[in-house]
Design a protein around this motif. Structure first.
Motif, mmCIF file in Angstrom:
data_model
loop_
_atom_site.group_PDB
_atom_site.id
_atom_site.type_symbol
_atom_site.label_atom_id
_atom_site.label_comp_id
_atom_site.label_asym_id
_atom_site.label_seq_id
_atom_site.Cartn_x
_atom_site.Cartn_y
_atom_site.Cartn_z
ATOM 1 N N GLY A 177 0.810 -1.207 0.000
ATOM 2 C CA GLY A 177 0.000 0.000 0.000
ATOM 3 C C GLY A 177 0.846 1.261 0.000
ATOM 4 O O GLY A 177 2.076 1.213 0.063
ATOM 5 N N THR A 178 0.156 2.409 -0.080
ATOM 6 C CA THR A 178 0.804 3.718 -0.100
ATOM 7 C C THR A 178 0.366 4.517 1.113
ATOM 8 O O THR A 178 -0.839 4.682 1.356
ATOM 9 C CB THR A 178 0.433 4.479 -1.385
ATOM 10 O OG1 THR A 178 0.823 3.706 -2.521
ATOM 11 C CG2 THR A 178 1.125 5.832 -1.430
ATOM 12 N N ILE B 107 -7.591 1.848 3.372
ATOM 13 C CA ILE B 107 -8.734 2.370 2.621
ATOM 14 C C ILE B 107 -8.527 2.108 1.136
ATOM 15 O O ILE B 107 -7.414 2.184 0.616
ATOM 16 C CB ILE B 107 -8.925 3.887 2.897
ATOM 17 C CG1 ILE B 107 -10.190 4.404 2.225
ATOM 18 C CG2 ILE B 107 -7.696 4.687 2.491
ATOM 19 C CD1 ILE B 107 -10.597 5.803 2.690
ATOM 20 N N ASN B 108 -9.617 1.770 0.451
ATOM 21 C CA ASN B 108 -9.540 1.512 -0.983
ATOM 22 C C ASN B 108 -9.030 2.743 -1.726
ATOM 23 O O ASN B 108 -9.417 3.875 -1.426
ATOM 24 C CB ASN B 108 -10.910 1.128 -1.533
ATOM 25 C CG ASN B 108 -11.284 -0.302 -1.202
ATOM 26 O OD1 ASN B 108 -10.688 -0.931 -0.331
ATOM 27 N ND2 ASN B 108 -12.288 -0.816 -1.903
ATOM 28 N N SER B 109 -8.214 2.516 -2.722
ATOM 29 C CA SER B 109 -7.607 3.619 -3.474
ATOM 30 C C SER B 109 -8.638 4.465 -4.206
ATOM 31 O O SER B 109 -8.407 5.659 -4.461
ATOM 32 C CB SER B 109 -6.601 3.062 -4.486
ATOM 33 O OG SER B 109 -5.543 2.405 -3.822
ATOM 34 N N ASP B 110 -9.780 3.880 -4.557
ATOM 35 C CA ASP B 110 -10.767 4.621 -5.341
ATOM 36 C C ASP B 110 -11.788 5.366 -4.484
ATOM 37 O O ASP B 110 -12.737 5.951 -5.020
ATOM 38 C CB ASP B 110 -11.496 3.668 -6.294
ATOM 39 C CG ASP B 110 -12.213 2.528 -5.558
ATOM 40 O OD1 ASP B 110 -12.063 2.422 -4.326
ATOM 41 O OD2 ASP B 110 -12.911 1.746 -6.228
ATOM 42 N N LEU C 109 -3.580 7.234 6.607
ATOM 43 C CA LEU C 109 -4.242 6.346 5.659
ATOM 44 C C LEU C 109 -3.218 5.509 4.904
ATOM 45 O O LEU C 109 -2.114 5.986 4.612
ATOM 46 C CB LEU C 109 -5.077 7.138 4.661
ATOM 47 C CG LEU C 109 -6.107 8.115 5.231
ATOM 48 C CD1 LEU C 109 -6.871 8.777 4.096
ATOM 49 C CD2 LEU C 109 -7.061 7.398 6.178
ATOM 50 N N ARG D 185 -3.396 3.561 1.364
ATOM 51 C CA ARG D 185 -4.191 3.310 0.170
ATOM 52 C C ARG D 185 -3.828 1.941 -0.417
ATOM 53 O O ARG D 185 -2.659 1.647 -0.675
ATOM 54 C CB ARG D 185 -3.938 4.395 -0.872
ATOM 55 C CG ARG D 185 -4.468 5.775 -0.487
ATOM 56 C CD ARG D 185 -5.974 5.809 -0.619
ATOM 57 N NE ARG D 185 -6.521 7.158 -0.505
ATOM 58 C CZ ARG D 185 -7.799 7.444 -0.693
ATOM 59 N NH1 ARG D 185 -8.658 6.485 -1.009
ATOM 60 N NH2 ARG D 185 -8.232 8.674 -0.558
ATOM 61 N N ASP E 47 -5.569 -1.521 -3.028
ATOM 62 C CA ASP E 47 -6.597 -1.869 -4.017
ATOM 63 C C ASP E 47 -7.850 -2.420 -3.352
ATOM 64 O O ASP E 47 -8.975 -2.121 -3.767
ATOM 65 C CB ASP E 47 -6.045 -2.905 -5.007
ATOM 66 C CG ASP E 47 -4.968 -2.320 -5.916
ATOM 67 O OD1 ASP E 47 -4.975 -1.085 -6.106
ATOM 68 O OD2 ASP E 47 -4.128 -3.093 -6.397
#
Length: 345
Positions: free
Chosen positions: A14-15, A60-63, A74, A76, A78
């Motif tokens: 994740g990021t 948390i979902n990237s979108d 957070l 990010r 997929d």
């Protein structure tokens, strides 16, 4: 156990958005989080919690857009739910590691060899000619009947009972109290109405990657097989009768009951307390809502609800009409009284 946001992000690819050095030492739902909690958000309807949450780190979902500031860091990804599942698996492997060795007392019958990498808990019973794969975990008080086959990496938790001639695949998990291979419910009345038992001489086949919840029972076939195909997930307190066949990647939720010789297709979901009559077929990609009664075969994929089941649109229309019944009854009674007055005139 304590990890920084950066370490967590690396583990789930994740990021980080925020402080990479903030730490988390516990898991929680976002609405119940405290400082040090790690949470996840995979649906935009939960985003409003971010403004007030005390959580330290949130997957948390990237979108998903975050329009308001949050004190949490957070990460990010997929798929936040899958990322959380991966982290939970890592923790589980630490707090509940796979066991090894043969505890005493336990019993292993003649003709059965227990591999060295097997865990065999105290008071376990292993019958004759049982074949056990690699890295199998058999917890205390399990009973394994004669001629049973258990595949690699399968876990049988405390008190699981496996009757004779059952076949269990690899990477399966059977939780405490599961019974596999007990007699199907077969009785035949004579001329006087006295019931006589019909022998159940078939078996049960459980394919790879199946998980079965606590106190579920799966009956052996009268003849042939009761079969659970690969990757199916079965909740607690489910009853699967003789000669049933459950398709691949199907989900049976708690207290589902299947009568004998029922076939459920692939990728189906039977939610809580669904009852299915015997000798029926449910096709692939069917979802049946809670407490529904399936009295006839379902031949078309879709969502079904009610007892007896109806397709979801028909069920909703009927439910809407049901809500109006008191008002409709009052209207009919008013019209009836009006007609009686007119007739008297």
């Amino acid at each position: 156990m304590q990890f920084t946001a950066q370490q967590i992000a690396q583990a789930v690819n994740g990021t980080v958005v925020g402080n990479p050095d903030i730490t988390a030492n516990d898991f929680a739902k976002i609405e119940e989080a405290k400082p040090g909690s790690l949470c996840f958000v995979m649906d935009a309807k939960y985003v409003h919690y971010l403004a007030d949450t005390q959580a330290s780190v949130i997957l948390i979902n990237s979108d998903i857009a975050v329009e308001h500031p949050t004190s949490a860091t957070l990460i990010r990804v997929d798929n936040a739910r899958q990322a959380m599942a991966d982290l939970l698996k890592m923790v589980e492997d630490v707090i509940n590691p796979r066991r090894h060795g043969m505890e005493q007392p336990c019993f292993v019958a003649q003709g059965t060899t227990v591999p060295q990498d097997t865990y065999l808990g105290a008071f376990a019973y292993i019958g004759k000619n049982v074949r056990i794969g690699s890295n199998v975990q058999i917890y205390p008080h399990c009973y394994i009947g004669d001629n049973v086959i258990i595949g690699d990496n399968t876990t049988l938790y405390d008190g699981v009972k496996i009757y004779y001639n059952t076949r269990i695949g690899s990477n399966c998990m059977l939780h405490a109290g599961v019974v596999v291979g007990s007699d199907g419910f077969g009785f035949e009345p004579d001329k006087e109405g006295t019931y006589h038992k019909v022998p159940q001489i078939g078996d049960v086949i459980i394919e790879d990657d199946v998980e079965i919840g606590a106190n579920t029972t799966i009956d052996r076939a009268m003849m042939g097989h009761t079969i659970i195909h690969r990757n199916t997930k079965i909740d607690n307190l489910v009853q699967i009768a003789h000669n049933c066949a459950i398709g691949q990647s199907t989900v049976l939720c708690a207290q589902v009951g299947l009568a004998g010789s029922t076939t459920v297709g692939n990728h189906c979901i039977l939610t809580g307390q669904v009852g299915v009559a015997g000798h029926l077929e449910i096709t692939d990609n069917v979802i049946v809502g809670a407490q529904a009664g399936v009295a006839s075969s379902i031949k078309k994929q879709g969502i079904y609800q009610g007892s007896p089941v109806l397709d979801i649109m028909t069920f909703r229309k009927n439910a809407a009409i049901m809500k109006q019944l008191p008002e409709l009854r009052t209207m009919i009674m008013d019209h009836d009284r009006t007609l009686k007055k007119i007739n008297k005139q």
